[in-house]
Design a protein around this motif. Sequence first.
Motif, PDB file in Angstrom:
ATOM      1  N   CYS A  94      30.065  38.449  41.912  1.00  0.00           N
ATOM      2  CA  CYS A  94      30.855  37.313  41.442  1.00  0.00           C
ATOM      3  C   CYS A  94      30.204  36.662  40.231  1.00  0.00           C
ATOM      4  N   SER A 104      34.926  37.234  45.175  1.00  0.00           N
ATOM      5  CA  SER A 104      35.924  37.478  44.143  1.00  0.00           C
ATOM      6  C   SER A 104      35.257  37.751  42.796  1.00  0.00           C
ATOM      7  N   THR A 131      36.628  29.797  42.312  1.00  0.00           N
ATOM      8  CA  THR A 131      36.855  31.131  42.845  1.00  0.00           C
ATOM      9  C   THR A 131      35.994  31.270  44.086  1.00  0.00           C
ATOM     10  N   THR A 172      39.804  40.098  44.278  1.00  0.00           N
ATOM     11  CA  THR A 172      39.195  39.527  45.474  1.00  0.00           C
ATOM     12  C   THR A 172      39.054  40.606  46.541  1.00  0.00           C
ATOM     13  N   ALA A 189      40.725  30.839  45.297  1.00  0.00           N
ATOM     14  CA  ALA A 189      40.126  32.025  44.678  1.00  0.00           C
ATOM     15  C   ALA A 189      40.487  32.120  43.203  1.00  0.00           C
ATOM     16  N   LEU A 209      46.224  37.303  41.997  1.00  0.00           N
ATOM     17  CA  LEU A 209      45.111  37.902  42.724  1.00  0.00           C
ATOM     18  C   LEU A 209      45.422  39.367  43.007  1.00  0.00           C
TER      19      LEU A 209
END
Length: 222
Positions: free
Chosen positions: A19, A86, A82, A191, A145, A110
């Motif tokens: 991430c 993700s 987020t 994600t 997210a 997403l």
Amino acid sequence: MRISVVIPARNEEKFIVGCLQALKRQTLPPDEIIVVDNGSTDQTAALVMDTGVKLVRCPTPGVAVARQAGLEAATGDWVATTDADSRPVAGWLEALRPHMESCIALYGPLRMFGLPAWQEGLTELGYGVFLKMMMLLGRPNLAAANMAFHRQTALELGGYPVVEAAEDVILGSRLKAQGRVCYVRDALVLTSARRVKGGWTKFFLQQLKNLSGNPSGYFEPR
């Protein structure tokens, strides 16, 4: 306009580095990245500190409380959120930035990763249909997210309610009452597929709760 990115994390040693790497590859670098360690017992906090990213400790369990701690610690004019599992695409913040002048909150698509390619594509398509339905119903579904909002306005509204699995949707609804909320098609976030580890039925039932306008059985106080 300064942008802070806030990520809550509890025992996310498997995902957090990926991430943060995605955030550091942004074509428009964030002014601040904050990871809120929500009482992790694994190497999450150590991995974050190794990257030099700002770490906020929040021992009180619960993602809503962790998100609130990150909001209160942020210094940017806008907060983009987020999740630890993700990975925002490189142009995520650059796609969001032009809309910050005219909107109070933003959200985008997403796509799950870690599935067969055809299923990954279907998740983005299906989620897009769900978002369109919510827009038509006048209840845009802002998922944490992939969400951004004007920080001071969110603080004035009290931030996140302490309602697990619904705090982001409820804050998004409150922000919509204050100003314009926009969907940004090019602001894609990938994600992890662990969201469907309990099965697709459970996942879709949660989306139906959101569609009903009463996620997790929560009712706004009158």
